[in-house]
Enzyme design. Structure first.
Site, PDB file in Angstrom:
ATOM      1  CB  ALA A   1      -3.311   3.796   1.004  1.00  0.00           C
TER       2      ALA A   1
ATOM      3  CB  THR B   1      -0.919  -0.141   1.147  1.00  0.00           C
ATOM      4  OG1 THR B   1      -0.110   0.520   2.468  1.00  0.00           O
ATOM      5  CG2 THR B   1      -1.662  -1.073   1.557  1.00  0.00           C
ATOM      6  CG  ASP B   2       1.261   5.881  -1.330  1.00  0.00           C
ATOM      7  OD1 ASP B   2       2.071   6.142  -0.601  1.00  0.00           O
ATOM      8  OD2 ASP B   2       1.071   6.711  -2.407  1.00  0.00           O
ATOM      9  CB  CYS B   3       2.803   5.766   3.665  1.00  0.00           C
ATOM     10  SG  CYS B   3       4.338   4.890   3.109  1.00  0.00           S
TER      11      CYS B   3
END
Length: 756
Positions: free
Chosen positions: A288, A284-286
């Site tokens: 997200a 995941t993006d941080c």
């Protein structure tokens, strides 16, 4: 494993020049390997002689559910009973090892895009991965397992820079899917290395998929895109990186067509896993996953209601790693019957394979990259490579003949808010070191010691001066030349929380230079022109990671250079171009519109009216454009056949001539246009490029292969097809946009091919 295995590794390491092969180093390596080979492995996962699946499954079988979960967030704790140290997956290397120890700072990614040079991208990434290994070797030896000291790098950013307002466009290679794919694939190869057993570092393609602003809305935004644009523009670069075995994919914050990207079954499973066969891990993006359970009125997607539900949904969708803490709720997910431990095991197995490929569970000395020493970090050869990249990225947009400058003039005046700025060397996601060469420093080092150099700041970056008195402007009237350094920096454009002087979360919703900079340029021009018989020249240098309206800058300047965010040797590279040590050869990797009025709305992801491929209006500067200190001409395109079948490969040749008096690089670009398509297709699109160096008066014949895939178009349903009809091939030093030749690019050569 037996001694012979390690002897083979020693030979391989020597061949790869990862260590010197003198008797002392061979003896040291053999000693280390004998020690490693004599180890008795208490647990199967420690044994390099077993298959990776056997080792991964053995380790997972020994972990508690709590330990498994803890290994699936970016900052993993140590498992002391197995002597497994902590590890943090979050590391940055966008244009050099970032946020860690002092390391080489290469030009920002958009600058690398401006080089159009895949070999250079590979060499830069190889240098970065060498430094990364050296840093990891040294810091882990000291027991330092901090974030940003690891080997899993969340780069490159291969999103398409479809709109100049996006503040993070500087992290990309520009607006073109082909160029992005070529440079991104080369960068991944350089980061990961070519060892058949081990990864040097692990690369990551981000942000999957259809992600390019607005920054302020990224946690709740839904990017709506049709199948044609999805498969023609937004997905090709990701497919190219999967094809070269990129180790990981980062899913984006936003939703695409109504589904959050980190819970997008179509993108992650149907496309990435099933169609493309991706075998690495998805992360995941941080934070997200927080967006999955934050409701729309809280700035999220509201896909589920709790962290436990969000964690379970991501695991079920195929996301192995959580940057953040939402996966800490997986224990609750199991208790609530939302997911099984077996499903967690499956994603953990995918994730752990990355660390095994990096050799992190092997005895010290058995990984060939364990022997890269710290002296490669910011070494002289890497500094030279950073300078080369910066030199090749600089784009000459205007020159009335003032450039190149002599370096022995009586007086130089250097001014502007970015002349002495280190910030403009860096861009974002950067590293630092003790020797950053500003533009002022580069010019100072390049001119003769007997020449006078005056410097004044002259103007603030983005606000008017409080003091109405400005001593700076007078120098423009009594100096042989004024070198004015304007532009923006990551204070103004960048990621959501990084751009401290942005009230639009890092996006640039105002396409112009800050007004105070324009006013300062006007004042300098007025002063420089006070004596009509001795008007003084002004050279304007622009720093930025995105296009800017330069209409007035061009009108008021004798020459204009666009230098992006050029890295630690930026000042040296700029002075090399200013004074003619090299000829400028950068090309624009993104179209510069005249104004935002020429573009669709920022949040409209349809490609109609966007980029050189679908923009029907004349831009300020075209994609692929850039001037030189010499002149090139292109001969007639020759082809081995011009009437072909859908399965034919065509060889085309063109001779490029340097008819000027200066040695220079030329970026040869080939485009194709389908003249009779049944659906809307690009005006033309880049399909190949080659950077060459020609001495003054020299010529070189360039050969390209036109493959069947080059004739494919994307239909409205996203499928690809080759339709019979007429195609036009263009080869030249810019894109075929009409403005290219108006601005001074060489006339393109054209060829018509018929597909039967």
């Amino acid at each position: 494993m037996g001694k012979s295995f390690f002897q083979l590794l020693a030979i391989l390491i020597c061949i790869l020049n990862l260590i010197s092969c003198d008797e002392k180093s061979e003896s040291k390596l053999e000693s280390q390997q004998q020690e490693a080979s004599s180890l008795s492995f208490e647990f199967a996962f420690q044994n390099p002689g077993l298959s990776m699946d056997e080792r991964v499954n053995d380790l997972i079988s020994r972990l508690t559910l709590e330990e498994k979960i803890a290994q699936m967030v970016n900052g993993t704790p140590a498992i002391e009973r197995f002597n497994i140290p902590p590890y943090d997956y979050w590391n940055e290397a966008l244009h050099g090892v970032g946020r860690g120890v002092a390391a080489t700072v290469f030009p920002q990614a958009i600058g690398l895009g401006a080089t159009f040079d895949e070999d250079l991208a590979f060499r830069v990434a190889s240098a970065i991965s060498d430094e990364a290994r050296a840093i990891y070797n040294a810091t882990s030896e000291n027991g330092n397992y901090n974030q940003y000291n690891g080997l899993t790098f969340w780069t490159p950013n291969i999103n398409i820079f479809r709109d100049p307002r996006w503040g993070r466009g500087q992290e990309t290679y520009g607006e073109d899917p082909y160029l992005t794919a070529v440079l991104g694939a080369s960068f991944v190869k350089g980061l990961q290395g070519d060892n058949p057993e081990f990864l040097k570092t692990a690369a990551c393609a981000k942000h999957f998929a259809v992600h390019s602003g607005p920054e302020k809305l990224r946690h709740e935004f839904n990017a709506e895109v049709n199948q044609k644009d999805l498969w023609e523009t937004y997905l090709p670069a990701f497919k190219a990186l999967v094809d070269v075995d990129v180790e990981s994919i980062m899913c984006a914050y936003n939703s695409t067509n109504g589904e959050p990207c980190c819970a997008h079954n179509y993108l992650i499973n149907d496309v990435l896993r099933d169609q493309w066969g991706f075998e690495g891990h998805v992360l995941t993006d941080c934070w997200a996953l927080v967006d999955l359970f934050n409701q729309p009125d809280e700035g999220g997607h509201g896909r589920v209601n709790t962290a436990a539900e969000a964690a379970a949904l991501a695991i079920k969708t195929g996301v192995s790693l959580n940057c953040g803490v939402t996966y800490n709720s997986l224990g609750d997910s199991v208790k609530e019957g939302l997911i099984t431990e077996k499903e967690i095991d499956n994603q953990l197995a995918i994730l752990l394979k990355t660390r095994f490929k990096l050799g992190l569970f092997d005895p010290k000395g058995s990984n060939p990259f364990d022997h890269i020493s710290f002296d490669v970090v910011n070494s002289e050869s890497h500094r030279a490579l950073s300078k080369e990249a910066a030199q090749k990225s600089i784009v000459l947009l205007k020159n009335n003949g003032i450039l190149p400058l002599k370096n022995d003039l009586s007086k130089y005046f250097v001014t502007g808010p970015n002349a002495a700025s280190i910030e403009i060397l860096l861009g974002n996601y950067y590293g630092v070191n003790s020797d950053m060469v500003t533009i002022l420093e580069g010019i100072s080092a390049a001119i003769e010691p007997t020449s006078q150099l005056q410097y004044r700041l002259g103007a603030m970056l983005n606000k008017p001066s409080i003091n109405p008195i400005n001593y700076a402007t007078g120098h423009a009237g009594n100096s042989d030349v004024t070198i004015l350094v304007l532009g923006v920096s990551s204070q103004i454009e960048g990621e959501e929380g990084d751009s401290l002087d942005s009230n639009t979360a890092g996006d640039r919703l105002d396409y112009n230079l800050p007004q105070n900079q324009i006013e300062y340029l006007r004042e300098l021009r007025e002063t420089a022109d006070k004596n009509p018989n001795d008007k003084k020249p002004i050279i304007t240098i622009i720093t930025a990671g995105s296009p800017i309206n330069l209409t007035e800058v061009e009108a008021l300047s004798d020459a204009v250079l666009y230098v992006w965010y050029p890295g630690e040797e930026g000042g040296t590279a700029v002075s090399d171009v200013l004074f003619g040590t090299i000829s400028p050869s950068g090309r624009l990797p993104i179209t510069f519109p005249k104004s935002l009025d020429q573009l669709p709305a920022f949040d409209d992801y349809a490609m109609t009216g966007r980029t050189y491929k679908y923009m029907d209006l004349d831009p300020m500067y075209p994609f692929g454009f850039g001037l030189s200190y010499t002149n090139f001409t292109y001969g007639t395109i020759e082809a081995n056949e011009t009437s072909i079948s859908k399965s034919s490969t065509v060889t085309v040749k063109v001779t490029v001539n340097n008819i000027g008096e200066v040695k220079s690089d030329e970026v040869v670009q080939m485009y194709i246009s389908d003249e009779e398509a049944s659906v809307t297709v690009p005006n033309f699109q880049l399909i190949n490029t080659k950077r060459i160096t020609l001495e003054a008066g020299a010529s070189q014949t360039i050969e390209f292969q036109l493959l069947p895939k080059d004739f494919e178009i994307v239909l409205d349903d996203g499928s690809r097809a080759i339709e019979p009809g007429t195609f036009k091939i263009y080869i030249g030093g810019s894109s075929p946009m009409k403005r290219s030749t108006e601005l001074g690019a060489p006339k393109m050569s054209e060829l018509q091919i018929t597909v039967n």
